[in-house]
Design an enzyme around this catalytic site. Structure first.
Site, PDB file in Angstrom:
ATOM      1  N   LYS A  82       1.102  -1.648   0.280  1.00  0.00           N
ATOM      2  CA  LYS A  82      -0.200  -0.259  -0.021  1.00  0.00           C
ATOM      3  C   LYS A  82       0.790   1.308   0.103  1.00  0.00           C
ATOM      4  O   LYS A  82       1.836   0.906   1.141  1.00  0.00           O
ATOM      5  CB  LYS A  82      -0.856  -0.218   1.538  1.00  0.00           C
ATOM      6  CG  LYS A  82      -1.934   0.894   1.225  1.00  0.00           C
ATOM      7  CD  LYS A  82      -2.681   0.904   2.335  1.00  0.00           C
ATOM      8  CE  LYS A  82      -3.457   1.440   2.941  1.00  0.00           C
ATOM      9  NZ  LYS A  82      -4.804   1.339   3.505  1.00  0.00           N
ATOM     10  N   SER A 157      -9.830   1.971   3.443  1.00  0.00           N
ATOM     11  CA  SER A 157      -8.354   2.398   2.383  1.00  0.00           C
ATOM     12  C   SER A 157      -7.693   1.468   2.175  1.00  0.00           C
ATOM     13  O   SER A 157      -7.385   2.494   1.025  1.00  0.00           O
ATOM     14  CB  SER A 157      -7.705   3.107   3.903  1.00  0.00           C
ATOM     15  OG  SER A 157      -6.730   2.795   4.537  1.00  0.00           O
ATOM     16  N   SER A 181      -9.254  -0.285   8.054  1.00  0.00           N
ATOM     17  CA  SER A 181      -9.109  -0.684   6.665  1.00  0.00           C
ATOM     18  C   SER A 181      -8.123  -1.754   5.812  1.00  0.00           C
ATOM     19  O   SER A 181      -8.498  -0.959   4.560  1.00  0.00           O
ATOM     20  CB  SER A 181      -8.172   0.647   6.540  1.00  0.00           C
ATOM     21  OG  SER A 181      -8.528   1.880   6.641  1.00  0.00           O
TER      22      SER A 181
END
Length: 480
Positions: A82, A157, A181
């Site tokens: 990420k 997220s 997330s």
């Protein structure tokens, strides 16, 4: 299996075959990169391809193996990282245009640990601005789409990671979770994850210029998303490898002591003031029945203080966010994300001053109540969200949109506030008017017992199957 379809392998299958010499790391990584290049243009899950360096690393792994060097537990496994954690030489933009040139001087512990285990990073995945939405879109890279279709958000997220791993771009996707997330994108895409408990996975960004707030430190954790529950048992021991840069990491083994007799599992459909959708109810029933069939003792429970822990915890976090992140959000956030934060602050009225200190202290009370509760029920099956996953941009639609996206996620952020492990696993594919979509449930575990939650996910998956199979059939039907 042909070389072109090696991307379908789980992490465990890939590692076994590359370690034995049945396939090369270069072949496994090449197939995953080819898959990324085929499906990512529509999904926009990976926003920075690392194809060239991944191929070079795979060749180096093959050469090391041929020379007799030992193979790590993730030898030749393709993974994604990420964009909100540091990877040497790459931007830690966190989805914010102003941070697009923030180049990491070193690797975060999770990246170091994956590399040391033999994993190969093939790309970096998208996140919303500041990694603080349950939907993934930003002005820097644009929207990440769900492989099931545009009727479902990809979640956030870690939306890029969830979409990538389910579409076949890498067997493992790194992510993190301060309020959901890891679990939001798993629920959106039909993936499997376990949000680790407090202190389980070391965290640090070499690019950081200051320390995070104390609640962010207490609530945020690093983790992995996969499409196979068994891959969590393979990969999480690597993720929890100690790193001295995180002084509060807990160096416990992944596996705890076996529990005697059938494990008692608490079961609840409680969603408080939010309506429980029939498909979510059926998904919970499926999880309950699967665990009963596997020999667990599943009983109805009344969960203690869950709503209070969730709401007070999130209001405390919003107080810290307002004080510490507020200036950056105002200075660098888009109009869209600023409007969303305004609504967050309305619905989760931030605690400030003395009240904030009191609620930070009260966190221990909630954690203690649940610690005692989990002595009787080592696992709890609960909803993750009360409704099927929402559509893209739902959180931009004012008060009702934010209420559906985040306000109803009490079972999500309560676990962060108390620092408890929480897995998320798909148990049903719903045929809804806008199209098919997976429905996930949450499995909460005792502190330090992520392994028990993953065991339960495996038992469910063994009986209900993996959600990637119908997804890939649908994608193939549409030419992907």
């Amino acid at each position: 299996m042909s070389d072109t379809s090696l991307w379908r392998l789980s992490a465990a299958e890939t590692a076994a075959r590359t370690t034995s010499g049945d396939i090369t790391a270069e072949a496994a990584i090449g197939a995953s990169i080819d898959r990324m290049e085929a499906v990512n243009p529509r999904l926009n899950a990976v926003v920075e391809s690392l194809a060239d360096e991944a191929r070079a690393r795979a060749r180096a792994l093959d050469k090391a193996r041929a020379s007799g060097a030992p193979c790590g537990p993730l030898h030749g496994v393709p993974v994604t990282i990420k964009i909100n954690v540091d990877q040497t030489g790459h931007a830690t933009s966190n989805g914010v245009t102003a941070f697009k040139d923030l180049i990491a001087p070193g690797d975060a512990p999770i990246v170091d640990n994956l590399h040391a285990a033999g994993a190969v990073v093939i790309g970096r995945t998208n996140t919303p601005e500041f990694s603080f939405r349950a939907d993934t879109d930003n002005p820097l890279f644009g929207r990440t789409h769900n492989p099931w279709g545009d009727h479902i958000s990809s979640g956030g997220s870690t939306g890029g990671g969830g979409a990538a791993v389910m579409a076949g771009i890498g067997a493992l996707a790194h992510g993190n979770d301060i309020g959901g997330s890891l679990r939001f994108p798993s629920a959106a895409n039909g993936a499997v994850t376990v949000k680790p408990g407090l202190g389980r996975v070391p965290a640090y960004n070499p690019s950081q210029t200051g320390e995070r707030g104390i609640l962010a430190q207490a609530m945020s954790v690093q983790g992995l998303i996969t499409r196979s529950a068994r891959d969590l048992h393979l990969s999480m021991p690597t993720a929890i490898t100690p790193d001295p840069r995180d002084p509060f990491h807990i160096p416990l083994p992944w596996r705890g002591a076996p529990l005697e007799g059938p494990i008692t599992v608490g079961f609840t459909k409680e969603t408080y003031e939010f309506d429980l959708h029939p498909e979510v109810s059926l998904a919970l029933d499926a999880a309950r029945d699967a665990l009963n069939d596997a020999g667990y003792n599943v009983v109805e429970i009344d969960p203690p203080l869950l709503r209070d822990a969730g709401m007070e915890g999130y209001r405390a976090l919003m107080g810290e966010v307002l004080a510490l992140m507020g200036p950056d959000i105002r200075a660098h956030g888009s109009d869209t994300v600023q409007a969303i934060f305004d609504e967050y602050f309305r619905q989760f009225a931030p605690y400030e001053g003395l009240e904030l200190m009191q609620m930070m202290a009260k966190r221990t009370h909630y954690a203690r109540v649940w610690s005692l509760f989990l002595e009787e029920y080592p696992l709890v099956i609960a909803p993750f969200l009360p409704q099927p996953f929402f559509a893209p941009d739902r959180d931009t639609e004012g008060a009702e949109g934010v209420r559906e996206v985040l306000g109803s996620a009490l079972w999500s952020y309560a676990m962060n506030f108390m620092g408890l492990p929480a897995a998320c696993v798909p148990t049903r594919l719903a045929d809804l008017p806008n199209g098919p979509q997976p429905i996930n449930v949450q499995i909460i575990a005792r502190r330090w017992r992520e392994d028990l939650a993953v065991d339960a996910c495996i038992a469910i998956e063994d009986r209900l199957g993996q959600m990637c199979d119908p997804l890939w059939a649908q994608m193939e039907k549409h030419g992907a």
